[in-house]
Design a protein around this motif. Structure first.
Motif, PDB file in Angstrom:
ATOM      1  N   THR A 125      46.803  49.092  37.456  1.00 10.74           N
ATOM      2  CA  THR A 125      46.518  47.869  38.215  1.00 10.74           C
ATOM      3  C   THR A 125      47.192  47.931  39.579  1.00 10.74           C
ATOM      4  O   THR A 125      46.603  47.552  40.597  1.00 10.74           O
ATOM      5  CB  THR A 125      47.002  46.632  37.432  1.00 10.74           C
ATOM      6  N   LEU A 126      48.411  48.429  39.610  1.00  5.13           N
ATOM      7  CA  LEU A 126      49.154  48.536  40.859  1.00  5.13           C
ATOM      8  C   LEU A 126      48.472  49.478  41.843  1.00  5.13           C
ATOM      9  O   LEU A 126      48.406  49.184  43.047  1.00  5.13           O
ATOM     10  CB  LEU A 126      50.584  49.012  40.573  1.00  5.13           C
ATOM     11  N   ILE A 127      47.939  50.571  41.359  1.00  9.16           N
ATOM     12  CA  ILE A 127      47.209  51.503  42.235  1.00  9.16           C
ATOM     13  C   ILE A 127      46.066  50.769  42.943  1.00  9.16           C
ATOM     14  O   ILE A 127      45.905  50.873  44.154  1.00  9.16           O
ATOM     15  CB  ILE A 127      46.661  52.703  41.425  1.00  9.16           C
ATOM     16  N   LYS A 128      45.312  50.005  42.173  1.00  9.36           N
ATOM     17  CA  LYS A 128      44.191  49.261  42.753  1.00  9.36           C
ATOM     18  C   LYS A 128      44.681  48.223  43.758  1.00  9.36           C
ATOM     19  O   LYS A 128      44.119  48.081  44.846  1.00  9.36           O
ATOM     20  CB  LYS A 128      43.384  48.576  41.644  1.00  9.36           C
ATOM     21  N   HIS A 183      50.382  64.884  37.536  1.00  8.76           N
ATOM     22  CA  HIS A 183      49.963  65.535  38.782  1.00  8.76           C
ATOM     23  C   HIS A 183      49.025  64.631  39.582  1.00  8.76           C
ATOM     24  O   HIS A 183      49.229  64.407  40.775  1.00  8.76           O
ATOM     25  CB  HIS A 183      49.284  66.871  38.470  1.00  8.76           C
ATOM     26  N   VAL A 184      48.010  64.088  38.925  1.00 13.79           N
ATOM     27  CA  VAL A 184      47.055  63.210  39.607  1.00 13.79           C
ATOM     28  C   VAL A 184      47.738  61.920  40.051  1.00 13.79           C
ATOM     29  O   VAL A 184      47.519  61.437  41.170  1.00 13.79           O
ATOM     30  CB  VAL A 184      45.831  62.926  38.709  1.00 13.79           C
ATOM     31  N   ALA A 185      48.592  61.351  39.209  1.00  8.50           N
ATOM     32  CA  ALA A 185      49.317  60.135  39.580  1.00  8.50           C
ATOM     33  C   ALA A 185      50.166  60.378  40.829  1.00  8.50           C
ATOM     34  O   ALA A 185      50.230  59.534  41.731  1.00  8.50           O
ATOM     35  CB  ALA A 185      50.190  59.660  38.420  1.00  8.50           C
ATOM     36  N   ASN A 186      50.784  61.536  40.908  1.00  3.64           N
ATOM     37  CA  ASN A 186      51.603  61.884  42.067  1.00  3.64           C
ATOM     38  C   ASN A 186      50.749  62.044  43.320  1.00  3.64           C
ATOM     39  O   ASN A 186      51.124  61.588  44.405  1.00  3.64           O
ATOM     40  CB  ASN A 186      52.405  63.154  41.784  1.00  3.64           C
ATOM     41  N   LEU A 187      49.595  62.683  43.199  1.00  2.00           N
ATOM     42  CA  LEU A 187      48.681  62.832  44.337  1.00  2.00           C
ATOM     43  C   LEU A 187      48.229  61.467  44.859  1.00  2.00           C
ATOM     44  O   LEU A 187      48.190  61.233  46.076  1.00  2.00           O
ATOM     45  CB  LEU A 187      47.454  63.654  43.934  1.00  2.00           C
ATOM     46  N   ASN A 242      55.718  57.081  46.611  1.00  2.50           N
ATOM     47  CA  ASN A 242      55.969  58.183  45.681  1.00  2.50           C
ATOM     48  C   ASN A 242      55.833  57.683  44.248  1.00  2.50           C
ATOM     49  O   ASN A 242      55.841  56.475  43.997  1.00  2.50           O
ATOM     50  CB  ASN A 242      57.332  58.850  45.940  1.00  2.50           C
ATOM     51  N   LEU A 243      55.689  58.607  43.355  1.00  2.00           N
ATOM     52  CA  LEU A 243      55.421  58.279  41.956  1.00  2.00           C
ATOM     53  C   LEU A 243      56.539  57.445  41.338  1.00  2.00           C
ATOM     54  O   LEU A 243      56.270  56.468  40.641  1.00  2.00           O
ATOM     55  CB  LEU A 243      55.191  59.562  41.150  1.00  2.00           C
ATOM     56  N   SER A 244      57.786  57.774  41.623  1.00  2.00           N
ATOM     57  CA  SER A 244      58.888  57.024  41.007  1.00  2.00           C
ATOM     58  C   SER A 244      58.892  55.566  41.456  1.00  2.00           C
ATOM     59  O   SER A 244      59.171  54.675  40.657  1.00  2.00           O
ATOM     60  CB  SER A 244      60.234  57.691  41.290  1.00  2.00           C
ATOM     61  N   LEU A 292      56.206  53.809  42.316  1.00  2.00           N
ATOM     62  CA  LEU A 292      55.106  53.138  41.613  1.00  2.00           C
ATOM     63  C   LEU A 292      55.484  52.839  40.160  1.00  2.00           C
ATOM     64  O   LEU A 292      55.159  51.767  39.639  1.00  2.00           O
ATOM     65  CB  LEU A 292      53.843  53.991  41.650  1.00  2.00           C
ATOM     66  N   ILE A 293      56.157  53.761  39.520  1.00  2.21           N
ATOM     67  CA  ILE A 293      56.558  53.535  38.130  1.00  2.21           C
ATOM     68  C   ILE A 293      57.564  52.389  38.055  1.00  2.21           C
ATOM     69  O   ILE A 293      57.438  51.495  37.199  1.00  2.21           O
ATOM     70  CB  ILE A 293      57.126  54.822  37.496  1.00  2.21           C
ATOM     71  N   LYS A 294      58.529  52.375  38.950  1.00  2.51           N
ATOM     72  CA  LYS A 294      59.521  51.278  38.959  1.00  2.51           C
ATOM     73  C   LYS A 294      58.837  49.937  39.174  1.00  2.51           C
ATOM     74  O   LYS A 294      59.154  48.949  38.507  1.00  2.51           O
ATOM     75  CB  LYS A 294      60.579  51.513  40.035  1.00  2.51           C
ATOM     76  N   LYS A 295      57.901  49.877  40.113  1.00  6.18           N
ATOM     77  CA  LYS A 295      57.177  48.623  40.367  1.00  6.18           C
ATOM     78  C   LYS A 295      56.327  48.234  39.164  1.00  6.18           C
ATOM     79  O   LYS A 295      56.144  47.055  38.886  1.00  6.18           O
ATOM     80  CB  LYS A 295      56.295  48.749  41.604  1.00  6.18           C
ATOM     81  N   SER A 296      55.808  49.216  38.452  1.00  7.85           N
ATOM     82  CA  SER A 296      54.978  48.945  37.281  1.00  7.85           C
ATOM     83  C   SER A 296      55.791  48.392  36.120  1.00  7.85           C
ATOM     84  O   SER A 296      55.253  47.687  35.265  1.00  7.85           O
ATOM     85  CB  SER A 296      54.271  50.237  36.825  1.00  7.85           C
ATOM     86  N   GLU A 297      57.073  48.696  36.108  1.00  7.32           N
ATOM     87  CA  GLU A 297      57.947  48.221  35.030  1.00  7.32           C
ATOM     88  C   GLU A 297      58.323  46.754  35.210  1.00  7.32           C
ATOM     89  O   GLU A 297      58.666  46.086  34.235  1.00  7.32           O
ATOM     90  CB  GLU A 297      59.223  49.050  34.971  1.00  7.32           C
ATOM     91  N   LYS A 298      58.259  46.247  36.438  1.00 10.91           N
ATOM     92  CA  LYS A 298      58.635  44.860  36.711  1.00 10.91           C
ATOM     93  C   LYS A 298      57.483  43.932  36.371  1.00 10.91           C
ATOM     94  O   LYS A 298      56.332  44.239  36.652  1.00 10.91           O
ATOM     95  CB  LYS A 298      58.996  44.694  38.194  1.00 10.91           C
ATOM     96  N   PRO A 299      57.811  42.771  35.793  1.00  6.69           N
ATOM     97  CA  PRO A 299      56.746  41.793  35.522  1.00  6.69           C
ATOM     98  C   PRO A 299      56.113  41.334  36.834  1.00  6.69           C
ATOM     99  O   PRO A 299      56.810  41.084  37.816  1.00  6.69           O
ATOM    100  CB  PRO A 299      57.481  40.627  34.848  1.00  6.69           C
TER     101      PRO A 299
END
Length: 83
Positions: free
Chosen positions: A15-18, A55-59, A67-69, A71-78
């Protein structure tokens, strides 16, 4: 095609990517071109029909100017749900 069984973190990540893509005013096709992936890949990910490899997530993260980290941190937050 059935939707893959996505866990909450993966679902939030996709969802965050979009959301970021839309905030930047980038089309799916343009994001795919920048990231070096097939244009249907972005649509499948945003509709949660496919789960990206690291790999694709990083691209995609790099193509979105982050960067991927991060996005992952933001995805962990409500977050509030998008439209």
């Amino acid at each position: 095609m059935d939707q893959p069984n996505t866990d909450p973190l993966t679902s939030s990540f996709l969802t965050l990517i979009k959301e970021i893509r839309e905030e930047k005013g980038i089309t799916r096709e343009k994001l795919a071109q920048i990231a070096g992936v097939h244009k249907t890949t972005i649509g499948l990910l945003e509709r949660k029909k496919r789960i990206p490899s690291l790999h694709v997530a990083n691209l995609i993260a790099k193509a979105l100017g982050t960067n991927l980290s991060t996005l992952i941190k933001k995805s962990e937050k409500p977050r509030k749900k998008s439209k």
